[in-house]
Design a protein around this motif. Sequence first.
Motif, PDB file in Angstrom:
ATOM      1  N   ALA A  23       0.823  -1.212   0.000  1.00 30.13           N
ATOM      2  CA  ALA A  23       0.000   0.000   0.000  1.00 30.13           C
ATOM      3  C   ALA A  23       0.854   1.258   0.000  1.00 30.13           C
ATOM      4  N   ASP A  24       2.080   1.145   0.488  1.00 31.94           N
ATOM      5  CA  ASP A  24       2.962   2.304   0.505  1.00 31.94           C
ATOM      6  C   ASP A  24       4.358   1.878   0.079  1.00 31.94           C
ATOM      7  N   GLY A  25       5.262   2.841   0.051  1.00 30.17           N
ATOM      8  CA  GLY A  25       6.617   2.573  -0.399  1.00 30.17           C
ATOM      9  C   GLY A  25       6.770   2.806  -1.888  1.00 30.17           C
ATOM     10  N   PRO A  26       7.997   2.964  -2.351  1.00 30.17           N
ATOM     11  CA  PRO A  26       8.241   3.237  -3.775  1.00 30.17           C
ATOM     12  C   PRO A  26       7.912   2.036  -4.651  1.00 30.17           C
ATOM     13  N   VAL A  27       7.647   2.322  -5.917  1.00 32.43           N
ATOM     14  CA  VAL A  27       7.415   1.289  -6.922  1.00 32.43           C
ATOM     15  C   VAL A  27       8.564   1.355  -7.923  1.00 32.43           C
ATOM     16  N   PHE A  28       9.197   0.217  -8.162  1.00 28.48           N
ATOM     17  CA  PHE A  28      10.329   0.127  -9.080  1.00 28.48           C
ATOM     18  C   PHE A  28       9.935  -0.819 -10.205  1.00 28.48           C
ATOM     19  N   PHE A  29       9.775  -0.270 -11.405  1.00 30.37           N
ATOM     20  CA  PHE A  29       9.397  -1.057 -12.577  1.00 30.37           C
ATOM     21  C   PHE A  29      10.620  -1.287 -13.440  1.00 30.37           C
ATOM     22  N   LYS A  30      11.021  -2.537 -13.575  1.00 31.56           N
ATOM     23  CA  LYS A  30      12.223  -2.877 -14.350  1.00 31.56           C
ATOM     24  C   LYS A  30      11.815  -3.359 -15.739  1.00 31.56           C
ATOM     25  N   SER A  31      12.246  -2.634 -16.737  1.00 33.19           N
ATOM     26  CA  SER A  31      11.910  -2.928 -18.133  1.00 33.19           C
ATOM     27  C   SER A  31      13.146  -3.450 -18.847  1.00 33.19           C
ATOM     28  N   CYS A  32      13.010  -4.608 -19.507  1.00 32.35           N
ATOM     29  CA  CYS A  32      14.136  -5.207 -20.218  1.00 32.35           C
ATOM     30  C   CYS A  32      13.885  -5.360 -21.718  1.00 32.35           C
ATOM     31  N   GLY A  33      12.626  -5.307 -22.139  1.00 29.73           N
ATOM     32  CA  GLY A  33      12.309  -5.479 -23.547  1.00 29.73           C
ATOM     33  C   GLY A  33      11.750  -6.851 -23.842  1.00 29.73           C
ATOM     34  N   TRP A  34      10.909  -6.910 -24.893  1.00 26.87           N
ATOM     35  CA  TRP A  34      10.206  -8.155 -25.225  1.00 26.87           C
ATOM     36  C   TRP A  34       9.612  -7.974 -26.605  1.00 26.87           C
ATOM     37  N   ALA A  35       9.664  -9.016 -27.427  1.00 18.89           N
ATOM     38  CA  ALA A  35       9.108  -8.902 -28.778  1.00 18.89           C
ATOM     39  C   ALA A  35       7.599  -8.697 -28.768  1.00 18.89           C
ATOM     40  N   GLY A  36       6.947  -9.050 -27.665  1.00 15.58           N
ATOM     41  CA  GLY A  36       5.523  -8.782 -27.558  1.00 15.58           C
ATOM     42  C   GLY A  36       5.201  -7.304 -27.681  1.00 15.58           C
ATOM     43  N   TRP A  37       6.092  -6.449 -27.180  1.00 23.50           N
ATOM     44  CA  TRP A  37       5.850  -5.002 -27.310  1.00 23.50           C
ATOM     45  C   TRP A  37       5.903  -4.590 -28.788  1.00 23.50           C
ATOM     46  N   ASP A  38       6.780  -5.214 -29.553  1.00 18.95           N
ATOM     47  CA  ASP A  38       6.867  -4.906 -30.982  1.00 18.95           C
ATOM     48  C   ASP A  38       5.639  -5.421 -31.728  1.00 18.95           C
ATOM     49  N   LEU A  39       5.118  -6.569 -31.299  1.00 17.86           N
ATOM     50  CA  LEU A  39       3.873  -7.083 -31.873  1.00 17.86           C
ATOM     51  C   LEU A  39       2.729  -6.114 -31.579  1.00 17.86           C
ATOM     52  N   ALA A  40       2.674  -5.590 -30.367  1.00 22.52           N
ATOM     53  CA  ALA A  40       1.640  -4.609 -30.035  1.00 22.52           C
ATOM     54  C   ALA A  40       1.771  -3.370 -30.921  1.00 22.52           C
ATOM     55  N   ALA A  41       3.003  -2.943 -31.181  1.00 26.14           N
ATOM     56  CA  ALA A  41       3.207  -1.787 -32.051  1.00 26.14           C
ATOM     57  C   ALA A  41       2.732  -2.095 -33.476  1.00 26.14           C
ATOM     58  N   ALA A  42       3.024  -3.296 -33.975  1.00 25.64           N
ATOM     59  CA  ALA A  42       2.562  -3.675 -35.315  1.00 25.64           C
ATOM     60  C   ALA A  42       1.039  -3.664 -35.374  1.00 25.64           C
ATOM     61  N   ARG A  43       0.389  -4.187 -34.337  1.00 23.37           N
ATOM     62  CA  ARG A  43      -1.066  -4.174 -34.295  1.00 23.37           C
ATOM     63  C   ARG A  43      -1.601  -2.738 -34.279  1.00 23.37           C
ATOM     64  N   CYS A  44      -0.916  -1.874 -33.563  1.00 30.03           N
ATOM     65  CA  CYS A  44      -1.314  -0.464 -33.480  1.00 30.03           C
ATOM     66  C   CYS A  44      -1.195   0.202 -34.861  1.00 30.03           C
ATOM     67  N   VAL A  45      -0.105  -0.066 -35.568  1.00 31.93           N
ATOM     68  CA  VAL A  45       0.083   0.511 -36.910  1.00 31.93           C
ATOM     69  C   VAL A  45      -0.973  -0.018 -37.878  1.00 31.93           C
ATOM     70  N   LEU A  46      -1.224  -1.322 -37.835  1.00 32.01           N
ATOM     71  CA  LEU A  46      -2.243  -1.901 -38.708  1.00 32.01           C
ATOM     72  C   LEU A  46      -3.615  -1.276 -38.440  1.00 32.01           C
ATOM     73  N   ALA A  47      -3.932  -1.047 -37.196  1.00 31.42           N
ATOM     74  CA  ALA A  47      -5.206  -0.405 -36.875  1.00 31.42           C
ATOM     75  C   ALA A  47      -5.269   1.022 -37.390  1.00 31.42           C
ATOM     76  N   ALA A  48      -4.130   1.739 -37.279  1.00 36.12           N
ATOM     77  CA  ALA A  48      -4.089   3.113 -37.768  1.00 36.12           C
ATOM     78  C   ALA A  48      -4.223   3.195 -39.273  1.00 36.12           C
TER      79      ALA A  48
END
Length: 316
Positions: free
Chosen positions: A288-313
Amino acid sequence: MNTPHSTPVAWLDAAATAAALPYPALADAIEALLRDDSVTVPPRLIQPLPAGGSLFVMPATDTTVAITKLITFVADNPARGRPAIQGDIVVFDARDGRRRLLLDGPTVTARRTAAVSLLAARRLARHRDGPLLIVGAGVQGRSHLEAFAAGLGVRAVQIASRSRASADALVAHATALGLDARRVDDADAALADCPLVVSCTSAQAVALRARPRPDAFVAAVGAFTPRMVEWAPAVCRHLAATGTLVVDTRDADHEAGDLLQAGLDVGGLPTLADVVRNTPAWQRARRADGPVFFKSCGWAGWDLAAARCVLAAHGH
């Protein structure tokens, strides 16, 4: 040349790729992907290159779209006047195998990484309007600045970089966007002023040794291999003891350099998908309290989401 049965491929350059990936819409596409059980993402292949760089081969698919990201990463390229990341993303129809799009790899990488941080901040940050501290004034610093301004409404930003010229250039860009921006020369000291923090350095050495605020949200982006690091191990251990740690995907179990070098059990941490789906793993881990640390390393799923976003656009 097209064969008699081929369909012309839409080849989007950097500007067109960026225009098709507005940050709020891309964050929405990433959230939708994390709810989609049809998504399949095998482990990425990282092939060392003779001069010290790496070739990344990153496939992903759902029931309709398949992508492969092919990029190189050479950490010291900027010193030679070349981008650190180069390459492309090929988008296929998953049913009949047609190539549908060719996207600019560095642009997708910059924007989807910032959009992942944006989604995490939407879900986890207590003070979404900032002020924001950005540590590292390169491509990711710029994309995160734009994403947090567009998606969270951040209006004030402090920027720290080893290069004063780079920091000043990003300050000028932020000012042109209408933000209250200034350069800071001591990132550790600036942590006390900023409940939103993005670290996106080259991660070749520890850049932050002070503790974030107890109400802070941190997106740690720079380190995406076990040997890379931005945050001092002692700080990471403090965050684990007093706050909430979240990783982007299970790939972070063997890639999250900041956390691995701190000796933490990364495999026991919740993922962004756990947060989005409100799984028992997330319910057990959240504080409920304290800092939040989000560690991002990368994943091809994010690129798939971007492709889906472009196709929709593009109306596909």
